[in-house]
Scaffold this active site. Structure first.
Site, PDB file in Angstrom:
ATOM      1  N   SER A  19       0.890  -1.071  -0.476  1.00  0.00           N
ATOM      2  CA  SER A  19      -0.067  -0.090   0.007  1.00  0.00           C
ATOM      3  C   SER A  19       0.551   1.540   0.145  1.00  0.00           C
ATOM      4  CB  SER A  19      -0.902   0.005   1.524  1.00  0.00           C
ATOM      5  OG  SER A  19      -1.542   1.235   1.388  1.00  0.00           O
TER       6      SER A  19
ATOM      7  N   TYR B 128      -2.802  -0.349  10.419  1.00  0.00           N
ATOM      8  CA  TYR B 128      -2.503  -0.903   8.755  1.00  0.00           C
ATOM      9  C   TYR B 128      -0.834  -0.641   8.685  1.00  0.00           C
ATOM     10  CZ  TYR B 128      -4.547  -1.054   3.711  1.00  0.00           C
ATOM     11  OH  TYR B 128      -4.676  -1.447   2.598  1.00  0.00           O
TER      12      TYR B 128
HETATM   13  N1  LIG Z   1      -8.354  -0.519  -2.291  1.00  0.00           N
HETATM   14  C1  LIG Z   1      -7.424   0.091  -2.040  1.00  0.00           C
HETATM   15  O1  LIG Z   1      -7.570   1.762  -1.805  1.00  0.00           O
HETATM   16  C2  LIG Z   1      -6.577  -0.047  -1.694  1.00  0.00           C
HETATM   17  C3  LIG Z   1      -5.244   0.687  -1.115  1.00  0.00           C
HETATM   18  C4  LIG Z   1      -3.872   0.184  -0.643  1.00  0.00           C
HETATM   19  C5  LIG Z   1      -3.691  -0.934  -0.567  1.00  0.00           C
HETATM   20  N2  LIG Z   1      -4.851  -2.029  -0.676  1.00  0.00           N
HETATM   21  C6  LIG Z   1      -4.487  -3.642  -0.672  1.00  0.00           C
HETATM   22  O2  LIG Z   1      -5.526  -4.330  -1.996  1.00  0.00           O
HETATM   23  C7  LIG Z   1      -5.278  -5.305  -1.200  1.00  0.00           C
HETATM   24  C8  LIG Z   1      -7.253  -6.310  -1.674  1.00  0.00           C
HETATM   25  O3  LIG Z   1      -7.958  -4.251  -1.193  1.00  0.00           O
HETATM   26  P1  LIG Z   1      -9.111  -4.431  -1.652  1.00  0.00           P
HETATM   27  O4  LIG Z   1      -9.362  -3.111  -1.732  1.00  0.00           O
HETATM   28  O5  LIG Z   1      -9.402  -4.926  -2.679  1.00  0.00           O
HETATM   29  O6  LIG Z   1     -10.002  -5.067  -0.476  1.00  0.00           O
HETATM   30  P2  LIG Z   1     -11.885  -5.630  -0.149  1.00  0.00           P
HETATM   31  O7  LIG Z   1     -11.749  -5.629   1.142  1.00  0.00           O
HETATM   32  O8  LIG Z   1     -12.902  -4.868  -1.640  1.00  0.00           O
HETATM   33  O9  LIG Z   1     -11.612  -6.989  -0.745  1.00  0.00           O
HETATM   34  C9  LIG Z   1     -10.449  -8.037   0.676  1.00  0.00           C
HETATM   35  C10 LIG Z   1     -10.834  -9.231   0.163  1.00  0.00           C
HETATM   36  O10 LIG Z   1     -10.096 -10.602   1.291  1.00  0.00           O
HETATM   37  C11 LIG Z   1     -10.495 -11.441   1.810  1.00  0.00           C
HETATM   38  N3  LIG Z   1      -9.693 -11.161   2.994  1.00  0.00           N
HETATM   39  C12 LIG Z   1      -9.815 -10.759   4.131  1.00  0.00           C
HETATM   40  N4  LIG Z   1      -9.139 -10.825   5.022  1.00  0.00           N
HETATM   41  C13 LIG Z   1      -9.081 -12.344   4.674  1.00  0.00           C
HETATM   42  C14 LIG Z   1      -8.594 -13.238   5.632  1.00  0.00           C
HETATM   43  N5  LIG Z   1      -8.216 -12.670   7.275  1.00  0.00           N
HETATM   44  N6  LIG Z   1      -8.672 -14.426   5.388  1.00  0.00           N
HETATM   45  C15 LIG Z   1      -8.901 -14.325   3.639  1.00  0.00           C
HETATM   46  N7  LIG Z   1      -9.434 -14.284   3.177  1.00  0.00           N
HETATM   47  C16 LIG Z   1      -9.764 -12.418   3.489  1.00  0.00           C
HETATM   48  C17 LIG Z   1     -12.190 -10.319   1.983  1.00  0.00           C
HETATM   49  O11 LIG Z   1     -12.992 -11.723   2.550  1.00  0.00           O
HETATM   50  C18 LIG Z   1     -12.198  -9.872   0.685  1.00  0.00           C
HETATM   51  O12 LIG Z   1     -12.606 -10.737  -0.121  1.00  0.00           O
HETATM   52  C19 LIG Z   1      -5.460  -5.336   0.754  1.00  0.00           C
HETATM   53  O13 LIG Z   1      -4.436  -6.086   1.083  1.00  0.00           O
HETATM   54  C20 LIG Z   1      -5.278  -4.099   1.068  1.00  0.00           C
HETATM   55  O14 LIG Z   1      -4.776  -3.513   2.353  1.00  0.00           O
HETATM   56  C21 LIG Z   1      -6.547  -2.089  -1.053  1.00  0.00           C
END
Ligand SMILES: NC(=O)c1ccc[n+]([C@@H]2O[C@H](COP(=O)([O-])OP(=O)(O)OC[C@H]3O[C@@H](n4cnc5c(N)ncnc54)[C@H](O)[C@@H]3O)[C@@H](O)[C@H]2O)c1
Length: 254
Positions: free
Chosen positions: A142, A155
């Site tokens: 991130s 986080y």
């Molecule tokens: N969306 C953003 O703005 C953003 C920015 C920077 C980093 N990220 C990172 O990208 C990755 C995905 O984020 P996203 O926005 O697509 O999230 P999201 O919440 O839309 O999807 C995350 C998925 O991970 C699954 N998950 C969460 N905890 C879990 C666990 N303990 N075991 C198994 N599955 C689990 C959830 O069920 C979900 O399907 C994450 O690591 C997040 O930190 C996202």
């Protein structure tokens, strides 16, 4: 097709960036394990991919539990006999200021966002060493690994750990032909982002406040992050290891 003949496990692939990555990988010829704790949405993604002619199976898994990680890796070997790529994507963002965060909450965030990556990396590396082949790991990090903000201390800590762990794993595993890289998404429009906006008390106002911080005046799309993950995972990135590639619309450079 860039991932033809490759087998990949993608965590957190039921939604958001993970689901977009699963769809892209399938369209590039990869055989997939969609690993997530959300069974309903995870099965839907695997079924959609199969209906479109791709190969995907769902495996229920909490990435913070060592036994679940082992069983996800075993399920991959049972389904396909081999493994080439791990995308450590599952993660969650606890929206709490440092002073309100308990030690238990802090550790729970680290467990899901960081320990999970250690567990999958160690497990996959052992498989690859036993099978006498290399592999490729992409960790979803991130922008919050490298900038600070007041509301998400746990986080930030977890993602800073992901950046550093990626380098350590890359150096540790390079003698075994294993590449380890990370992608750093900026603010990307996913269900997770919308959950975060809702946590502020008003989703629309929360999303508007996130948008105001974006140099490109828009959010990233999950597909734009998936594209970088696919490159780093593929043999096209054969000379890339230990890198953190920001895909953040310039968030960390302005
Ligand atoms: N969306 C953003 O703005 C953003 C920015 C920077 C980093 N990220 C990172 O990208 C990755 C995905 O984020 P996203 O926005 O697509 O999230 P999201 O919440 O839309 O999807 C995350 C998925 O991970 C699954 N998950 C969460 N905890 C879990 C666990 N303990 N075991 C198994 N599955 C689990 C959830 O069920 C979900 O399907 C994450 O690591 C997040 O930190 C996202």
């Amino acid at each position: 097709m860039r991932l033809q003949g490759k087998t990949a496990i993608i965590t957190g692939a039921a939604k958001g960036i993970g689901a977009a990555t699963a769809r892209l990988f399938a369209s590039e010829g990869a055989r997939l394990v969609v690993a997530d704790r959300d069974e309903e949405k995870g099965r839907e993604v695997a079924e959609d991919i199969a209906a479109a002619g791709g190969e995907a199976v769902f495996h229920a898994c909490d990435v913070g539990r060592e036994a679940d990680v082992r069983s996800a890796l075993d399920a991959t070997l049972r389904a396909y006999g081999t493994l080439d790529i791990v995308v450590n994507n599952a993660g969650w963002q606890l929206n709490k200021p440092l002073l309100d965060t308990s030690a238990e909450e802090f550790e729970a965030v680290l467990r899901t966002n960081l320990t999970s990556m250690f567990l999958f990396t160690k497990g996959a590396a052992k498989i690859w060493m036993e099978q006498g082949k290399g592999g490729s790991i992409v960790n979803v990090c991130s922008t919050f690994a490298v900038v600070g903000s007041p509301g998400y201390a746990a986080y930030h800590a977890s993602k800073g750990g992901v950046e550093s762990f990626t380098r350590a794993a890359a150096v540790s595993l390079m003698p075994h032909g294993i590449r380890v890289n990370a992608v750093g998404p900026g603010t990307t429009d996913t269900p997770g982002l919308r959950d975060g906006a809702r946590d502020t008390g008003d989703e629309a106002r929360g999303m508007a406040s996130f948008l105001a911080l974006q140099p490109l005046k828009r959010f990233g799309k999950p597909e734009e992050i998936a594209a970088v993950i696919a490159f780093l995972a593929s043999d096209e990135a054969s000379f890339v290891t230990g890198a953190l590639w920001m895909a953040d619309g310039g968030y960390t450079i302005v």
